[in-house]
Design a protein around this motif. Structure first.
Motif, PDB file in Angstrom:
ATOM      1  N   UNK A   5       6.477  -5.757  -6.469  1.00 24.24           N
ATOM      2  CA  UNK A   5       6.654  -6.425  -7.765  1.00 24.24           C
ATOM      3  C   UNK A   5       7.598  -7.610  -7.728  1.00 24.24           C
ATOM      4  N   UNK A   6       8.387  -7.753  -6.654  1.00 26.27           N
ATOM      5  CA  UNK A   6       9.328  -8.862  -6.542  1.00 26.27           C
ATOM      6  C   UNK A   6       9.138  -9.558  -5.203  1.00 26.27           C
ATOM      7  N   UNK A   7       8.880 -10.853  -5.267  1.00 27.03           N
ATOM      8  CA  UNK A   7       8.642 -11.624  -4.053  1.00 27.03           C
ATOM      9  C   UNK A   7       9.761 -12.643  -3.847  1.00 27.03           C
ATOM     10  N   UNK A   8      10.215 -12.726  -2.606  1.00 30.84           N
ATOM     11  CA  UNK A   8      11.230 -13.707  -2.222  1.00 30.84           C
ATOM     12  C   UNK A   8      12.468 -13.638  -3.100  1.00 30.84           C
ATOM     13  N   UNK A   9      12.943 -12.415  -3.323  1.00 31.52           N
ATOM     14  CA  UNK A   9      14.157 -12.212  -4.111  1.00 31.52           C
ATOM     15  C   UNK A   9      15.376 -12.435  -3.213  1.00 31.52           C
ATOM     16  N   UNK A  10      16.234 -13.352  -3.616  1.00 31.25           N
ATOM     17  CA  UNK A  10      17.390 -13.715  -2.797  1.00 31.25           C
ATOM     18  C   UNK A  10      18.580 -12.832  -3.170  1.00 31.25           C
ATOM     19  N   UNK A  11      19.169 -12.193  -2.158  1.00 36.41           N
ATOM     20  CA  UNK A  11      20.349 -11.345  -2.355  1.00 36.41           C
ATOM     21  C   UNK A  11      21.442 -11.842  -1.429  1.00 36.41           C
ATOM     22  N   UNK A  19       0.787  -1.238   0.000  1.00 40.18           N
ATOM     23  CA  UNK A  19       0.000   0.000   0.000  1.00 40.18           C
ATOM     24  C   UNK A  19       0.815   1.282   0.000  1.00 40.18           C
ATOM     25  N   UNK A  20       2.118   1.183   0.172  1.00 39.13           N
ATOM     26  CA  UNK A  20       2.933   2.390   0.165  1.00 39.13           C
ATOM     27  C   UNK A  20       2.989   2.988  -1.236  1.00 39.13           C
ATOM     28  N   UNK A  21       2.891   4.314  -1.318  1.00 42.74           N
ATOM     29  CA  UNK A  21       2.992   4.994  -2.605  1.00 42.74           C
ATOM     30  C   UNK A  21       4.418   4.989  -3.130  1.00 42.74           C
ATOM     31  N   UNK A  22       5.381   4.917  -2.222  1.00 37.85           N
ATOM     32  CA  UNK A  22       6.775   4.805  -2.632  1.00 37.85           C
ATOM     33  C   UNK A  22       7.209   3.336  -2.554  1.00 37.85           C
ATOM     34  N   UNK A  23       8.405   3.051  -2.987  1.00 40.77           N
ATOM     35  CA  UNK A  23       8.920   1.688  -2.917  1.00 40.77           C
ATOM     36  C   UNK A  23       9.109   1.273  -1.471  1.00 40.77           C
ATOM     37  N   UNK A  24       8.618   0.103  -1.133  1.00 43.71           N
ATOM     38  CA  UNK A  24       8.820  -0.453   0.202  1.00 43.71           C
ATOM     39  C   UNK A  24       9.478  -1.822   0.052  1.00 43.71           C
ATOM     40  N   UNK A  25      10.550  -2.032   0.813  1.00 45.50           N
ATOM     41  CA  UNK A  25      11.297  -3.281   0.758  1.00 45.50           C
ATOM     42  C   UNK A  25      11.191  -3.983   2.105  1.00 45.50           C
ATOM     43  N   UNK A  26      10.662  -5.203   2.105  1.00 45.00           N
ATOM     44  CA  UNK A  26      10.659  -6.038   3.290  1.00 45.00           C
ATOM     45  C   UNK A  26      11.913  -6.898   3.294  1.00 45.00           C
ATOM     46  N   UNK A  27      12.625  -6.911   4.426  1.00 45.27           N
ATOM     47  CA  UNK A  27      13.935  -7.567   4.499  1.00 45.27           C
ATOM     48  C   UNK A  27      13.904  -8.692   5.514  1.00 45.27           C
ATOM     49  N   UNK A  28      14.358  -9.856   5.080  1.00 45.19           N
ATOM     50  CA  UNK A  28      14.603 -10.972   5.983  1.00 45.19           C
ATOM     51  C   UNK A  28      16.059 -11.372   5.833  1.00 45.19           C
ATOM     52  N   UNK A  29      16.740 -11.569   6.949  1.00 43.61           N
ATOM     53  CA  UNK A  29      18.134 -12.001   6.892  1.00 43.61           C
ATOM     54  C   UNK A  29      18.211 -13.483   7.204  1.00 43.61           C
ATOM     55  N   UNK A  30      18.931 -14.190   6.346  1.00 45.54           N
ATOM     56  CA  UNK A  30      19.060 -15.630   6.498  1.00 45.54           C
ATOM     57  C   UNK A  30      20.405 -15.976   7.127  1.00 45.54           C
TER      58      UNK A  30
END
Length: 220
Positions: free
Chosen positions: A212-218, A189-200
């Motif tokens: 637009x990107x789900x479960x992207x591994x970095x 719902x954010x009008x700007x880009x929002x990034x959810x971060x999980x650290x493995x």
């Protein structure tokens, strides 16, 4: 807001990047990702904590918020813009500060600000604490719009229940304060880009989620 848009064809535009600051491992991961992969030296970093009834924050960061060395940063230079700004001395200094967190009473928001300034000395860093009126996700969205932020970064703990209960309805309505997953709601719902971060784990990299990107591994 105009300040966050300044730039020219030869100079990258500055951005206002807001990291949601909480005394949790997820928030520590979000800050680590922001400092090592997202923030550029022309950007402005805003740490925002929303007052609520959180648990104990002691030791939440000490083993988790370890900033990467210059060698690990260079390995991800193609996908991480902020990594090039790191060097060994600032990374080690930031890790030293991180190890202090949880060793006694103190202000976790101030610790996060100090870590940010050490890791990115050329980046203006601001820390704010706002009062939650209603639902946390709504307070963050409203404050982000007020500040004119370009990116929101939030730590995320994904579970089956959050996937089921934390999603958004078309039009952005909330499903009740108890069932709302803050990160999921902000992402959708954010009008700007929002990034959810999980650290493995310590060296396992990050799992990132955006609209637009789900479960992207970095890799870290």
């Amino acid at each position: 807001m105009e300040d966050s848009r300044r730039g020219s064809s030869s100079t990258p535009q500055s951005r206002r990047i807001m990291v949601i600051a909480d005394p949790t491992r997820e928030s520590a991961a979000a800050l680590q990702y922001a400092l090592s992969h997202a923030v550029l030296e022309q950007d402005e970093l805003i740490l925002v904590h929303v007052e609520n009834n959180g648990g104990s924050w002691k030791n939440a960061f000490s083993s988790f918020l370890r900033l990467p060395s210059s060698s690990s940063s260079s390995n991800t230079s193609g996908s991480s813009q902020g990594a090039a700004n790191f060097n060994a001395s600032t990374a080690n200094a930031a890790s030293s500060l991180a190890s202090e967190i949880g060793q006694g009473e103190g202000n976790f928001l101030e610790h996060m600000r100090r870590i940010s300034e050490t890791a990115q000395p050329k980046v203006p860093v601001h820390a704010e604490c706002i009062t939650m009126e209603g639902i946390k996700a709504t307070a963050i969205l409203l404050h982000g719009e007020k500040l004119g932020v370009d990116v929101i970064i939030i730590g995320q703990r994904r579970t089956i229940s959050s996937s089921l209960l934390g999603s958004r309805r078309p039009g952005g309505s909330l499903r009740g304060s108890k069932g709302v997953d803050t990160a999921e709601y902000l992402i959708e719902n954010s009008k700007c880009t929002c990034v959810g971060v999980q650290k493995k784990g310590q060296n396992g990299g990050y799992v990132l989620n955006t609209k637009t990107h789900k479960n992207f591994w970095l890799l870290a």
